[in-house]
Design a protein around this motif. Structure first.
Motif, PDB file in Angstrom:
ATOM      1  N   THR A  24     -13.805  22.745  22.483  1.00  0.00           N
ATOM      2  CA  THR A  24     -13.421  22.003  23.687  1.00  0.00           C
ATOM      3  C   THR A  24     -13.667  22.804  24.967  1.00  0.00           C
ATOM      4  O   THR A  24     -13.836  22.211  26.028  1.00  0.00           O
ATOM      5  N   VAL A  39     -11.948  16.529  19.233  1.00  0.00           N
ATOM      6  CA  VAL A  39     -10.499  16.355  19.083  1.00  0.00           C
ATOM      7  C   VAL A  39     -10.182  15.783  17.697  1.00  0.00           C
ATOM      8  O   VAL A  39      -9.258  16.246  17.024  1.00  0.00           O
ATOM      9  N   TYR A  52      -4.108  18.845  18.323  1.00  0.00           N
ATOM     10  CA  TYR A  52      -3.906  18.431  19.708  1.00  0.00           C
ATOM     11  C   TYR A  52      -3.766  19.654  20.608  1.00  0.00           C
ATOM     12  O   TYR A  52      -4.407  19.759  21.655  1.00  0.00           O
ATOM     13  N   SER A  55      -7.034  21.536  21.112  1.00  0.00           N
ATOM     14  CA  SER A  55      -7.939  20.732  21.943  1.00  0.00           C
ATOM     15  C   SER A  55      -7.515  20.788  23.406  1.00  0.00           C
ATOM     16  O   SER A  55      -8.343  20.963  24.309  1.00  0.00           O
ATOM     17  N   MET A 142      -5.603  14.464  26.131  1.00  0.00           N
ATOM     18  CA  MET A 142      -5.758  15.002  24.766  1.00  0.00           C
ATOM     19  C   MET A 142      -4.779  14.338  23.804  1.00  0.00           C
ATOM     20  O   MET A 142      -5.106  14.121  22.641  1.00  0.00           O
ATOM     21  N   ALA A 146      -5.867  12.523  20.492  1.00  0.00           N
ATOM     22  CA  ALA A 146      -5.288  12.937  19.204  1.00  0.00           C
ATOM     23  C   ALA A 146      -4.670  11.737  18.489  1.00  0.00           C
ATOM     24  O   ALA A 146      -4.811  11.595  17.273  1.00  0.00           O
TER      25      ALA A 146
END
Length: 185
Positions: A24, A39, A52, A55, A142, A146
């Protein structure tokens, strides 16, 4: 396609959290790369919470490094490209230090985050203001990716989840504004 996914998952598992974060970070510099896929891979590899978290951390680090890099070396080089962009009017609002607009743009996974960070850097936005806007907005973005990675169909099967998600975005925006007001006074 499944073979490629297996290879990527093995790479991420072997590299551990650092590999998940690096995916990421790199995406922040190369927006053509599929953030959604990274992700989803992180969530599949490390579970919902850590996937999560990695990411979010990686994308925030990448966006911040990009902000610093453009501020340091890219001002004249990137300013012309941004002026010719189809997002010119939105970018002008960011240049006026409109953190609410920047927050909402960062919240949505398919907005041009590379351009948002670049414009904030070119506008010479205060680093603290940039981070206070970036961190909670990327938190929301994010989290949505996720959730999508965890179970795509749940957003359509359970509309209440979507409504709660929208309320979460508004709450995080309000809290980040209060924090920004508190820290800049």
């Amino acid at each position: 396609m499944d073979e490629i996914l297996e290879i990527v998952l093995k790479y991420v598992e072997a590299g551990g959290p650092l590999a998940g974060i690096l995916f990421t970070v790199v995406e922040a510099f190369f927006p053509i790369l599929p953030l959604v896929a990274f992700v989803i891979i992180n969530v599949a590899t490390f579970g919902f919470f850590f996937g999560y978290l990695y990411s979010w951390a990686g994308n925030c680090i990448g966006s911040f490094l990009l902000f610093l890099l453009i501020r340091k070396v890219g001002e004249k080089k990137f300013e012309e490209k941004i002026k010719q962009s189809k997002y010119k009017s939105t970018l002008e609002k960011i240049k006026q230090k409109n953190t609410t607009l920047m927050f909402f743009l960062y919240c949505f996974p398919f907005s041009p985050s590379f351009l948002i960070s670049g414009t904030a850097a070119l506008a010479n936005m205060n680093t603290r203001r940039f981070l206070i806007t970036l961190l909670p907005a990327k938190f929301v973005m994010m989290l949505s990716l996720a959730f999508i990675g965890e179970n795509v169909s749940s957003f359509f099967e359970n509309p209440l989840k979507s409504i709660l998600y929208i309320l979460l975005i508004l709450l995080v925006n309000l809290l980040s504004k209060k924090l920004l007001f508190f820290l800049t006074d």
